[in-house]
Write a protein that holds these residues in place. Structure first.
Motif, mmCIF file in Angstrom:
data_model
loop_
_atom_site.group_PDB
_atom_site.id
_atom_site.type_symbol
_atom_site.label_atom_id
_atom_site.label_comp_id
_atom_site.label_asym_id
_atom_site.label_seq_id
_atom_site.Cartn_x
_atom_site.Cartn_y
_atom_site.Cartn_z
ATOM 1 N N ASP A 156 0.870 -0.945 0.148
ATOM 2 C CA ASP A 156 0.185 0.165 0.164
ATOM 3 C C ASP A 156 1.042 1.419 -0.290
ATOM 4 N N SER A 157 2.436 1.023 -0.025
ATOM 5 C CA SER A 157 3.013 2.036 -0.217
ATOM 6 C C SER A 157 2.750 2.946 -1.141
ATOM 7 N N HIS A 158 2.270 2.629 -2.972
ATOM 8 C CA HIS A 158 2.054 4.257 -3.700
ATOM 9 C C HIS A 158 0.743 4.147 -3.146
ATOM 10 N N VAL A 159 -0.645 3.756 -2.556
ATOM 11 C CA VAL A 159 -1.763 4.778 -2.152
ATOM 12 C C VAL A 159 -1.515 5.170 -1.507
ATOM 13 N N LEU A 160 -0.180 5.248 -0.062
ATOM 14 C CA LEU A 160 -0.986 6.027 1.093
ATOM 15 C C LEU A 160 0.615 7.361 0.104
ATOM 16 N N ARG A 161 0.982 7.436 -0.101
ATOM 17 C CA ARG A 161 1.806 7.883 -1.167
ATOM 18 C C ARG A 161 0.493 9.073 -2.180
ATOM 19 N N ARG A 162 -0.072 8.284 -2.556
ATOM 20 C CA ARG A 162 -1.113 8.965 -3.508
ATOM 21 C C ARG A 162 -2.131 9.974 -1.930
ATOM 22 N N ILE A 163 -2.207 8.967 -1.320
ATOM 23 C CA ILE A 163 -3.111 10.304 -0.283
ATOM 24 C C ILE A 163 -2.948 11.099 0.413
ATOM 25 N N GLU A 164 -1.334 10.839 0.598
ATOM 26 C CA GLU A 164 -0.853 12.567 0.814
ATOM 27 C C GLU A 164 -0.908 13.823 -0.162
ATOM 28 N N GLN A 165 -0.500 13.033 -1.084
ATOM 29 C CA GLN A 165 -0.272 13.992 -2.279
ATOM 30 C C GLN A 165 -1.838 14.672 -2.807
ATOM 31 N N ILE A 166 -3.342 13.972 -2.676
ATOM 32 C CA ILE A 166 -4.364 14.736 -2.796
ATOM 33 C C ILE A 166 -4.658 15.388 -1.255
ATOM 34 N N LYS A 212 -14.238 25.725 -5.590
ATOM 35 C CA LYS A 212 -15.098 24.641 -5.117
ATOM 36 C C LYS A 212 -15.391 23.331 -5.968
ATOM 37 N N ARG A 213 -15.648 23.258 -6.918
ATOM 38 C CA ARG A 213 -15.207 22.449 -7.734
ATOM 39 C C ARG A 213 -14.291 20.989 -7.840
ATOM 40 N N LYS A 214 -13.500 21.719 -7.949
ATOM 41 C CA LYS A 214 -11.703 21.353 -7.501
ATOM 42 C C LYS A 214 -11.512 20.905 -5.962
ATOM 43 N N LEU A 215 -12.072 21.475 -5.290
ATOM 44 C CA LEU A 215 -12.087 20.949 -3.809
ATOM 45 C C LEU A 215 -12.781 20.042 -3.875
ATOM 46 N N GLU A 216 -14.221 19.799 -4.351
ATOM 47 C CA GLU A 216 -14.761 18.342 -4.625
ATOM 48 C C GLU A 216 -14.236 17.304 -4.903
ATOM 49 N N ALA A 217 -13.733 17.404 -6.441
ATOM 50 C CA ALA A 217 -12.805 16.674 -6.537
ATOM 51 C C ALA A 217 -11.699 16.149 -6.118
ATOM 52 N N ARG A 250 -11.743 16.473 -3.102
ATOM 53 C CA ARG A 250 -12.146 15.324 -1.604
ATOM 54 C C ARG A 250 -12.596 13.865 -2.088
ATOM 55 N N TYR A 251 -13.607 13.825 -3.505
ATOM 56 C CA TYR A 251 -13.584 12.308 -3.823
ATOM 57 C C TYR A 251 -12.400 11.574 -4.954
ATOM 58 N N ARG A 252 -11.168 12.520 -4.972
ATOM 59 C CA ARG A 252 -10.361 11.100 -5.171
ATOM 60 C C ARG A 252 -9.598 10.750 -3.891
ATOM 61 N N LEU A 253 -9.400 12.230 -3.353
ATOM 62 C CA LEU A 253 -8.974 11.018 -1.583
ATOM 63 C C LEU A 253 -10.456 9.938 -1.548
ATOM 64 N N VAL A 254 -11.825 10.204 -1.126
ATOM 65 C CA VAL A 254 -12.564 9.182 -0.917
ATOM 66 C C VAL A 254 -11.724 7.937 -1.562
ATOM 67 N N GLU A 255 -11.946 7.544 -3.219
ATOM 68 C CA GLU A 255 -11.533 6.683 -4.117
ATOM 69 C C GLU A 255 -10.125 6.178 -3.355
ATOM 70 N N ALA A 256 -9.274 7.281 -3.126
ATOM 71 C CA ALA A 256 -7.395 6.522 -2.331
ATOM 72 C C ALA A 256 -7.940 5.365 -1.489
ATOM 73 N N MET A 257 -8.992 6.090 0.119
ATOM 74 C CA MET A 257 -9.000 5.529 0.447
ATOM 75 C C MET A 257 -9.691 4.380 0.595
ATOM 76 N N ALA A 258 -10.602 4.171 -0.741
ATOM 77 C CA ALA A 258 -11.337 2.805 -0.815
ATOM 78 C C ALA A 258 -10.016 2.179 -1.518
ATOM 79 N N ASP A 259 -8.979 2.346 -2.304
ATOM 80 C CA ASP A 259 -7.815 1.675 -2.370
ATOM 81 C C ASP A 259 -7.366 0.938 -1.469
ATOM 82 N N LEU A 260 -7.270 1.759 -0.476
ATOM 83 C CA LEU A 260 -5.928 1.373 0.830
ATOM 84 C C LEU A 260 -6.823 -0.031 1.362
#
Length: 519
Positions: free
Chosen positions: A218-228, A359-364, A366-376
């Protein structure tokens, strides 16, 4: 020089020493002399026993070819001069050949091969005349005929019964080409690409629902979460700055709106004063015009009054333009725009639009963060139901792709079923609900079941492994459920399925197809 005899002196037992050979008992022996009833040849005593009877091929040499015939010979005597044999069985044409050969030898025409052959072929062999049967023979024939007829009737009935049995077996049941026990295994595979980090279970371990079966890197997923998360913070700061700019813009716009309103009021007051002055100047101008007409005042006095009136009217026109501009400023402030230093200013609309985009960028993000957490969460693969680890197919450090099986778990609550393969013609006779028998060759046991699905509906779904998933264009998969639980059946065990089908419709359709092809 050969001895010459008259034709009427020839006898069947008369022996001649014309050249000949005999092939018998696997050996070839020279013939010393021969007649129509037998021959004498040189045979070692050990080659044949005293009561020998067997087939013999008699060879008569001619010029350029040999003439042979087959007969049955019997050993009659032995002596120093050779062994004597008699013909036990020889056909009439062979006898005629011997006679013709002797006659040709007497006449000195052994070189005339065609003549010898034509004589044999031209000779008519008398046909045996059928003799009338006696009473005893007729009685025996009737008894034999009746017995044979009875045997033929019995054989016909047996054959008809066998044909009916074959037809019944062909049309009353469909037999699978192959089959396998399936369904009790659940395939466990990752939903993402990556390296297998850990497999905390082993084959044979019991697992509960929700228990971790293996862990992906999960190292690449954790890096992606931090970047998001960093991107979200930056987006928040940018949004906050936009709100600040909008607040400052609203404050500046409010101040300008107040100034614009005040400007309108001031211009309106000035215009009221100018109008009063214009009214007064008009009165003065009219009075000067009257005085000028009576000669009381000079022309210059009238010019001054007229000039004053025109100046005030010009001033009113200027104030009117200023009022229009001030009113336009008031209207523009409502749209977020205002004039300053001769240029249009105001960013309220742009800032509001930028805020919506941010606002839309921020929502996107946040959605990426939700996806990354699901991948985790997907990196920790857990058992969907309780069972037993049946097999582990991968080791830690293996690179995996989505859907690539890591292990199979034998579920406790999933009853095994049978996945059988039938030919396309056999499958056309099947339908869900048909009774089926499942035979296990390895144990010799027979199980009863029911057809549940055919075609692609019979293939495994929901992660269950069917043990036989390949697709064949010439075979149709059929799913058969067992009527009684059979825990002793191991997944992957080969079986044979037999499905009972209605007999009469199948026979009618079969003969209907034959009739259609004939027409």
């Amino acid at each position: 020089m050969p001895t010459t005899f008259e034709k009427n002196q020839l006898r069947k037992s008369h022996r001649v020493n014309l050249p000949a050979k005999a092939f018998m008992a696997g050996g070839e022996y020279p013939v010393l002399d021969w007649s129509l009833e037998g021959f004498r040849c040189s045979v070692p005593n050990d080659d044949l026993h005293d009561d020998w009877v067997g087939d013999v091929t008699f060879i008569l040499p001619l010029s350029g070819m040999n003439v042979t015939f087959d007969a049955v010979a019997r050993l009659r005597r032995r002596g120093e001069s050779g062994a004597g044999f008699s013909f036990d069985s020889i056909n009439d044409r062979s006898k005629m050949l011997l006679k013709t050969y002797i006659q040709a030898s007497i006449e000195g025409k052994l070189d005339d091969i065609q003549g010898i052959i034509s004589r044999v072929e031209a000779t008519e062999i008398p046909m045996e005349t059928e003799k009338p049967l006696t009473m005893e023979e007729r009685t025996a024939f009737r008894r034999s005929f009746t017995g044979r007829a009875l045997v033929y009737w019995v054989l016909g009935i047996v054959l008809f019964g066998l044909i009916l049995l074959v037809l019944y077996n062909n049309f009353s049941r469909a037999v699978s080409t192959r089959g396998v026990v399936s369904g009790a295994l659940v395939d466990v595979a990752p939903e993402m690409t990556g390296y297998l980090r850990e497999v905390p279970v082993s084959e044979g371990d019991s697992v509960e629902e929700g228990q971790t079966l293996f862990v992906m890197d999960d190292s690449h997923v954790l890096r992606r979460i931090e970047q998001i998360k960093l991107d979200i913070e930056v987006a928040k700061q940018e949004l906050s700055q936009l709100f600040t700019d909008l607040a400052e813009e609203d404050r500046a716009l409010g101040m300008y709106r107040s100034a614009a309103d005040l400007q309108v009021q001031m211009v309106q007051q000035q215009m009221q004063g100018v109008r009063a002055k214009i009214d007064l100047a008009k009165k003065e101008f009219k009075r000067a015009e009257a005085l000028l007409a009576s000669g009381v005042v000079s022309r210059s006095f009238w010019d001054e009054r007229r000039k004053t009136m025109l100046e005030e009217e010009a001033r009113l026109a200027e104030l009117n333009e200023e009022l229009k501009l001030a009113r336009r400023n008031v209207v523009s402030t409502k749209d977020g725009k205002y004039l300053s230093d001769g240029a249009a200013r105001g960013r309220t609309r742009e800032l509001s639009a930028d805020i919506e985009v941010q606002k839309r960028k921020l929502e996107a993000q946040r959605y990426r963060l939700v996806e990354a957490m699901a991948d985790l969460e997907k990196t920790h693969v857990a058992a969907r139901q309780a069972g037993e680890v049946y097999s582990v197919k991968r080791i830690a450090g293996t690179f995996l792709r989505p859907g690539e099986s890591v292990m199979t778990v034998r579920a406790k609550d999933v009853q095994p079923w049978i996945l059988a393969r039938f030919t396309f013609q056999e499958a056309q006779r099947l339908s869900p609900g048909d009774a089926a028998d499942v035979y296990v060759p390895s144990s010799g046991r027979l199980y009863h079941g029911t057809v549940r699905a055919l075609g692609h509906h019979a293939m495994a779904s929901g992660g269950a492994v069917s043990q036989d998933l390949e697709i064949s264009m010439n075979e149709v998969p059929v799913k058969i459920s067992l009527d009684e639980p059979a825990p002793e059946l191991v997944p992957g065990l080969g079986v044979e399925a037999r499905v009972s089908t209605p007999v009469l419709p199948e026979i009618t359709a079969y003969f209907g197809d034959i009739k259609g092809k004939a027409n």
